[in-house]
Motif scaffolding. Structure first.
Motif, short mmCIF file in Angstrom:
data_model
loop_
_atom_site.label_atom_id
_atom_site.label_comp_id
_atom_site.label_asym_id
_atom_site.label_seq_id
_atom_site.Cartn_x
_atom_site.Cartn_y
_atom_site.Cartn_z
N ASP A 33 0.97 -1.14 0.00
CA ASP A 33 -0.03 -0.16 0.03
C ASP A 33 0.89 1.17 -0.02
O ASP A 33 2.08 1.20 0.71
CB ASP A 33 -0.89 -0.01 1.22
N THR A 52 -4.33 1.67 -1.93
CA THR A 52 -4.05 0.13 -1.60
C THR A 52 -3.24 -0.57 -2.66
O THR A 52 -3.00 0.12 -3.87
CB THR A 52 -5.50 -0.97 -1.38
N SER A 53 -2.68 -1.80 -2.52
CA SER A 53 -1.79 -2.46 -3.44
C SER A 53 -2.34 -2.58 -4.87
O SER A 53 -1.77 -2.34 -5.84
CB SER A 53 -1.23 -3.48 -2.98
N ASN A 54 -3.83 -2.79 -4.75
CA ASN A 54 -4.47 -3.19 -6.16
C ASN A 54 -5.32 -2.02 -6.56
O ASN A 54 -6.11 -2.18 -7.39
CB ASN A 54 -5.31 -4.34 -6.01
N SER A 55 -5.04 -0.78 -6.03
CA SER A 55 -5.76 0.33 -6.34
C SER A 55 -7.42 0.45 -6.23
O SER A 55 -8.09 1.23 -6.72
CB SER A 55 -5.45 0.78 -7.85
N ARG A 57 -8.83 0.77 -3.21
CA ARG A 57 -9.40 1.70 -2.42
C ARG A 57 -8.29 2.75 -2.30
O ARG A 57 -6.99 2.56 -2.42
CB ARG A 57 -9.51 1.26 -1.04
N THR A 58 -9.00 4.24 -2.23
CA THR A 58 -7.97 5.35 -1.83
C THR A 58 -8.56 6.04 -0.85
O THR A 58 -9.65 5.89 -0.36
CB THR A 58 -7.90 6.27 -3.28
N TYR A 59 -7.68 6.93 -0.30
CA TYR A 59 -7.96 7.92 0.76
C TYR A 59 -7.58 9.29 0.71
O TYR A 59 -6.40 9.30 -0.01
CB TYR A 59 -7.35 7.24 2.16
N GLY A 101 0.74 -4.38 2.64
CA GLY A 101 -0.61 -4.65 2.63
C GLY A 101 -1.37 -5.03 3.71
O GLY A 101 -0.73 -6.16 4.18
N GLY A 102 -2.36 -4.54 4.51
CA GLY A 102 -3.10 -5.11 5.55
C GLY A 102 -2.46 -4.55 7.02
O GLY A 102 -2.81 -4.84 8.09
#
Length: 119
Positions: A33, A52-55, A57-59, A101-102
């Motif tokens: 991430d 996130t690593s796989n795109s 989710r974004t913040y 990630g996580g």
């Protein structure tokens, strides 16, 4: 592990746009991430945007919502931060950071790039 180098900072006027880039090395980039942090003089470092690593989710921090967009290209091991409608409060050193990630803690950091917005 992953190493990052930021670029794209500079001096701009209020209302202008900048695009920051973070070039990452390492074969495991797609497992991380990624986040963009910033630190202004006399202020604590704050998380501006994350992905996130796989795109999936974004913040975005409330202070930049609607103005900043984070994106990544795992094939090119790059992360970008598109910054629009910049204002003087966006002046800071911007850092690219990575975490597994996580996990919660960002373990890997770039050297930072200065963004200065003049009024």
């Amino acid at each position: 592990q992953v190493q990052m180098v930021e670029s794209g900072g500079g001096l701009v006027q209020a209302g202008d746009s900048l695009r920051l880039s973070c070039a990452a090395s390492g074969r495991t980039f797609s497992r991380f991430d990624m986040g963009w942090f910033r630190q202004a003089p006399g202020k604590e470092r704050e998380l501006v945007a994350a992905i996130t690593s796989n795109s999936v989710r974004t913040y975005n921090a409330d202070s930049v919502k609607g103005r900043f967009t984070i994106s990544r290209d795992n094939a090119k091991t790059m992360v970008h931060l598109q910054m629009n409608s910049l204002n003087t409060e966006d002046t800071a050193v911007y850092y690219c950071a990575a975490k597994w990630g996580g996990y919660r803690k960002y373990d890997f950091w770039g050297q930072g790039t200065q963004v200065t917005v003049s009024s």
